[in-house]
Motif scaffolding. Sequence first.
Motif, PDB file in Angstrom:
ATOM      1  N   GLY A 165      23.819 -11.149  -6.361  1.00 43.99           N
ATOM      2  CA  GLY A 165      24.071 -12.450  -6.965  1.00 43.99           C
ATOM      3  C   GLY A 165      22.879 -13.381  -6.875  1.00 43.99           C
ATOM      4  N   GLY A 166      21.671 -12.822  -6.852  1.00 46.69           N
ATOM      5  CA  GLY A 166      20.463 -13.652  -6.834  1.00 46.69           C
ATOM      6  C   GLY A 166      20.118 -14.196  -5.472  1.00 46.69           C
ATOM      7  N   ARG A 167      20.238 -13.348  -4.433  1.00 46.09           N
ATOM      8  CA  ARG A 167      20.024 -13.835  -3.066  1.00 46.09           C
ATOM      9  C   ARG A 167      18.835 -13.221  -2.354  1.00 46.09           C
ATOM     10  NH1 ARG A 167      24.322 -12.438   0.473  1.00 46.09           N
ATOM     11  NH2 ARG A 167      25.384 -11.105  -1.031  1.00 46.09           N
ATOM     12  N   ILE A 168      18.050 -12.354  -3.000  1.00 52.18           N
ATOM     13  CA  ILE A 168      16.993 -11.712  -2.227  1.00 52.18           C
ATOM     14  C   ILE A 168      15.668 -12.454  -2.360  1.00 52.18           C
ATOM     15  CG2 ILE A 168      18.170  -9.498  -2.502  1.00 52.18           C
ATOM     16  CD1 ILE A 168      15.687  -8.551  -4.071  1.00 52.18           C
ATOM     17  N   ASN A 169      14.883 -12.368  -1.291  1.00 54.47           N
ATOM     18  CA  ASN A 169      13.587 -13.032  -1.174  1.00 54.47           C
ATOM     19  C   ASN A 169      12.563 -12.006  -0.699  1.00 54.47           C
ATOM     20  OD1 ASN A 169      13.769 -16.367  -1.110  1.00 54.47           O
ATOM     21  ND2 ASN A 169      15.707 -15.340  -0.706  1.00 54.47           N
ATOM     22  N   PRO A 170      12.008 -11.216  -1.615  1.00 54.52           N
ATOM     23  CA  PRO A 170      11.075 -10.176  -1.186  1.00 54.52           C
ATOM     24  C   PRO A 170       9.744 -10.763  -0.718  1.00 54.52           C
ATOM     25  CG  PRO A 170      11.975  -9.738  -3.392  1.00 54.52           C
ATOM     26  CD  PRO A 170      12.271 -11.163  -3.062  1.00 54.52           C
ATOM     27  N   GLY A 171       9.347 -10.410   0.493  1.00 54.42           N
ATOM     28  CA  GLY A 171       8.030 -10.753   0.989  1.00 54.42           C
ATOM     29  C   GLY A 171       7.160  -9.517   1.004  1.00 54.42           C
ATOM     30  N   VAL A 172       5.910  -9.650   0.581  1.00 59.65           N
ATOM     31  CA  VAL A 172       5.012  -8.503   0.476  1.00 59.65           C
ATOM     32  C   VAL A 172       3.650  -8.847   1.076  1.00 59.65           C
ATOM     33  CG1 VAL A 172       6.172  -7.680  -1.606  1.00 59.65           C
ATOM     34  CG2 VAL A 172       4.152  -9.153  -1.827  1.00 59.65           C
ATOM     35  N   SER A 173       2.859  -7.791   1.301  1.00 60.66           N
ATOM     36  CA  SER A 173       1.474  -7.959   1.732  1.00 60.66           C
ATOM     37  C   SER A 173       0.655  -6.810   1.156  1.00 60.66           C
ATOM     38  CB  SER A 173       1.370  -7.973   3.257  1.00 60.66           C
ATOM     39  OG  SER A 173       1.735  -6.705   3.787  1.00 60.66           O
ATOM     40  N   SER A 226      -5.868  -3.944  -3.097  1.00 61.69           N
ATOM     41  CA  SER A 226      -6.243  -5.354  -3.122  1.00 61.69           C
ATOM     42  C   SER A 226      -5.078  -6.210  -3.618  1.00 61.69           C
ATOM     43  CB  SER A 226      -7.452  -5.544  -4.047  1.00 61.69           C
ATOM     44  OG  SER A 226      -7.051  -5.366  -5.405  1.00 61.69           O
ATOM     45  N   TYR A 227      -5.344  -7.511  -3.800  1.00 63.57           N
ATOM     46  CA  TYR A 227      -4.339  -8.430  -4.338  1.00 63.57           C
ATOM     47  C   TYR A 227      -3.858  -8.002  -5.724  1.00 63.57           C
ATOM     48  CZ  TYR A 227      -5.855 -11.708  -0.668  1.00 63.57           C
ATOM     49  OH  TYR A 227      -6.161 -12.299   0.529  1.00 63.57           O
ATOM     50  N   GLU A 228      -4.671  -7.190  -6.420  1.00 62.25           N
ATOM     51  CA  GLU A 228      -4.271  -6.724  -7.745  1.00 62.25           C
ATOM     52  C   GLU A 228      -2.931  -6.005  -7.696  1.00 62.25           C
ATOM     53  OE1 GLU A 228      -4.266  -5.663 -11.831  1.00 62.25           O
ATOM     54  OE2 GLU A 228      -5.216  -7.265 -10.658  1.00 62.25           O
ATOM     55  N   ARG A 229      -2.637  -5.347  -6.591  1.00 64.00           N
ATOM     56  CA  ARG A 229      -1.354  -4.650  -6.446  1.00 64.00           C
ATOM     57  C   ARG A 229      -0.197  -5.656  -6.422  1.00 64.00           C
ATOM     58  NH1 ARG A 229      -2.042   0.745  -4.915  1.00 64.00           N
ATOM     59  NH2 ARG A 229      -0.118   1.904  -4.492  1.00 64.00           N
ATOM     60  N   VAL A 230      -0.404  -6.801  -5.809  1.00 67.02           N
ATOM     61  CA  VAL A 230       0.620  -7.859  -5.812  1.00 67.02           C
ATOM     62  C   VAL A 230       0.761  -8.444  -7.215  1.00 67.02           C
ATOM     63  CG1 VAL A 230       1.455  -9.936  -4.676  1.00 67.02           C
ATOM     64  CG2 VAL A 230      -0.104  -8.424  -3.471  1.00 67.02           C
ATOM     65  N   ARG A 231      -0.378  -8.655  -7.868  1.00 68.35           N
ATOM     66  CA  ARG A 231      -0.318  -9.238  -9.209  1.00 68.35           C
ATOM     67  C   ARG A 231       0.490  -8.353 -10.155  1.00 68.35           C
ATOM     68  NH1 ARG A 231      -1.664  -8.672 -13.890  1.00 68.35           N
ATOM     69  NH2 ARG A 231      -2.837  -6.773 -13.446  1.00 68.35           N
ATOM     70  N   GLY A 288       0.794  -1.212   0.000  1.00 68.34           N
ATOM     71  CA  GLY A 288       0.000   0.000   0.000  1.00 68.34           C
ATOM     72  C   GLY A 288       0.832   1.270   0.000  1.00 68.34           C
ATOM     73  N   TRP A 289       2.097   1.146   0.363  1.00 70.51           N
ATOM     74  CA  TRP A 289       3.015   2.287   0.366  1.00 70.51           C
ATOM     75  C   TRP A 289       3.838   2.368  -0.913  1.00 70.51           C
ATOM     76  CZ3 TRP A 289       3.859   5.670   4.643  1.00 70.51           C
ATOM     77  CH2 TRP A 289       3.150   5.354   5.797  1.00 70.51           C
ATOM     78  N   GLU A 290       3.676   1.428  -1.820  1.00 73.16           N
ATOM     79  CA  GLU A 290       4.614   1.283  -2.925  1.00 73.16           C
ATOM     80  C   GLU A 290       3.949   1.413  -4.293  1.00 73.16           C
ATOM     81  OE1 GLU A 290       7.813   0.893  -2.329  1.00 73.16           O
ATOM     82  OE2 GLU A 290       7.715   0.452  -0.177  1.00 73.16           O
ATOM     83  N   ASN A 291       4.744   1.852  -5.266  1.00 73.66           N
ATOM     84  CA  ASN A 291       4.383   1.751  -6.669  1.00 73.66           C
ATOM     85  C   ASN A 291       4.987   0.446  -7.195  1.00 73.66           C
ATOM     86  OD1 ASN A 291       5.103   1.980  -9.628  1.00 73.66           O
ATOM     87  ND2 ASN A 291       3.844   3.809  -9.410  1.00 73.66           N
TER      88      ASN A 291
END
Length: 342
Positions: free
Chosen positions: A103-111, A136-141, A84-87
């Motif tokens: 080097g391909g090590r990040i694991n972003p978790g979102v809500s 809504s979930y549309e932001r994650v999609r 909700g705080w992000e574009n």
Amino acid sequence: MPSSPRPLRKLGFLTIGLFDEADPRRGHESTLEIIELGERLGFDSAWLRHRHLQYGISSPVAVMAAASQRTSRIELGTAVIPLGWENPLRLAEDLATVDILSGGRINPGVSVGPPMHFDEVKGALYPDTAGAEDFSYERVRRLLDFVRGEPASDFSGVQGFEVFSDRVQPHSPGLGRRLWYGGGSLSSARWAGEHGMNFLTSSVVKAEGAQGPYDFAQIQLSHIRAFRAAHPDGADARVSQGLVVIPTDSASPEQRAKYEEYAAKRTPRTTSPQGPARLMFAPDIVGTSEEIAERLHTHAAFREVDEVAFALPFTFEHEDYVQILTDMATKLGPTLGWRPGT
């Protein structure tokens, strides 16, 4: 019947990264030192909580970028970035950039969901569009699509001396498989599974049934099973559990007393659903590694996972975190069947 507990395959920890307003660098440096210690101890992952307008990490992507240059092996995650705080387009660019640098090590978790205290902050965050924003979930999609390489523009090609892409750059091919959804409800668990994400389940869940009794572990177990039932990978879909676990094997008597007092103050909220959202909180687990392992092996949800990101308590001192992490890696992890990374 509950399943047999799985040997722990991945051991991680989660920190909020508190700091003093008068000296914010010291707190951020402490967080980076804790991540470096985690790598030396063999932890598989370090996760950052996200706090806006508080004295905790407000920009975990920036902190991950710094940590990526001070470590070489440990995975770096967020638990979680509130979208909700992000574009989503701009966040996708930042995440891909840091993933490339690490080097391909990040694991972003979102809500998802409206920002906390939205009525008080919307004038600063969305002065012209607050009423039209979709939380809504549309932001994650949208974020998923951009990270996975779907078009973000109708234009690509050369204009003058500049070359334009129609998808987010840089593109990090593996990042789309390392996106996590932090959820505490059945609907979130199912949505994350249906969209091929990984699932973060923490020490907070929603008591959604009309009547009790309510058992935290059973509610969490139902979320894990609903997620995997909806996921293309089925039983192999990744789930990480984030309980508050405080081993005391090498703690001083003063530290043990502080830890036990901390947990005792938080215990009343674990006995029944809290607030309009009917949140259920897991009890903090304090004790020797043998005692903690015994309790975890009877925890219905823990028995179904082989990855954890144990949450560090909010308000302890740097030396307390050093002791807790050292005991996790050298005592608790091996007791749970885990082997340190190298």
